[in-house]
Design an enzyme around this catalytic site. Sequence first.
Site, PDB file in Angstrom:
ATOM      1  N   HIS A 141       0.834  -1.189   0.000  1.00  0.00           N
ATOM      2  CA  HIS A 141       0.000   0.000   0.000  1.00  0.00           C
ATOM      3  C   HIS A 141       0.873   1.245   0.000  1.00  0.00           C
ATOM      4  O   HIS A 141       1.996   1.234   0.485  1.00  0.00           O
ATOM      5  CB  HIS A 141      -0.976   0.017   1.182  1.00  0.00           C
ATOM      6  CG  HIS A 141      -0.347  -0.201   2.524  1.00  0.00           C
ATOM      7  ND1 HIS A 141       0.116  -1.428   2.944  1.00  0.00           N
ATOM      8  CD2 HIS A 141      -0.124   0.662   3.541  1.00  0.00           C
ATOM      9  CE1 HIS A 141       0.602  -1.323   4.172  1.00  0.00           C
ATOM     10  NE2 HIS A 141       0.480  -0.059   4.556  1.00  0.00           N
ATOM     11  N   HIS A 143       1.061   5.261   1.026  1.00  0.00           N
ATOM     12  CA  HIS A 143       0.512   6.330   1.865  1.00  0.00           C
ATOM     13  C   HIS A 143       0.703   7.646   1.116  1.00  0.00           C
ATOM     14  O   HIS A 143       1.797   7.921   0.623  1.00  0.00           O
ATOM     15  CB  HIS A 143       1.284   6.452   3.190  1.00  0.00           C
ATOM     16  CG  HIS A 143       1.203   5.253   4.070  1.00  0.00           C
ATOM     17  ND1 HIS A 143       0.389   5.195   5.167  1.00  0.00           N
ATOM     18  CD2 HIS A 143       1.852   4.062   4.019  1.00  0.00           C
ATOM     19  CE1 HIS A 143       0.538   4.031   5.769  1.00  0.00           C
ATOM     20  NE2 HIS A 143       1.428   3.314   5.081  1.00  0.00           N
TER      21      HIS A 143
END
Length: 155
Positions: A141, A143
């Site tokens: 993922h 950010h």
Amino acid sequence: MSNEENISSRLTVLRSHLSPDSSASAMASEIEAALAAVPSDGPTIFDKIINKEIPANVVFEDDKVLAFRDIAPQAPTHILIIPKVRDGLTRLSKAEERHCEILGRLLYTAKLVAKQEGLEDGFRVVINDGPQAGQSVYHIHVHVLGGRQMNWPPG
């Protein structure tokens, strides 16, 4: 030394570097989560968000990626961007050439989300890789952080 003792020892060292203010407390809980996380090919909390089993404040979605607000934001704007299909990509260090397209899509989506969120003055993109980097969910993922002046060096 057992894995549990190793984690406990690492936590003790990390805590010794933290000051007793509330941001340090939040940082300590993030560190604890990262050290306690177990890399796995099993379903993650992100898979549950993708499958709509857990609610999320979604800010962007297409057929390849999903972007949503972090539940423990580290900046006024803190968005997570995840691929909808993990395909073995639990962390950046596990990337293979076949992942180039989705990795590019994640970064391009970071640009789109930053613009959508009004981060014209700048934003930071972060990918944590492994426990020492603070990775607590083993589903790659990105950010996107913004809305305040970022410090250097980071954390």
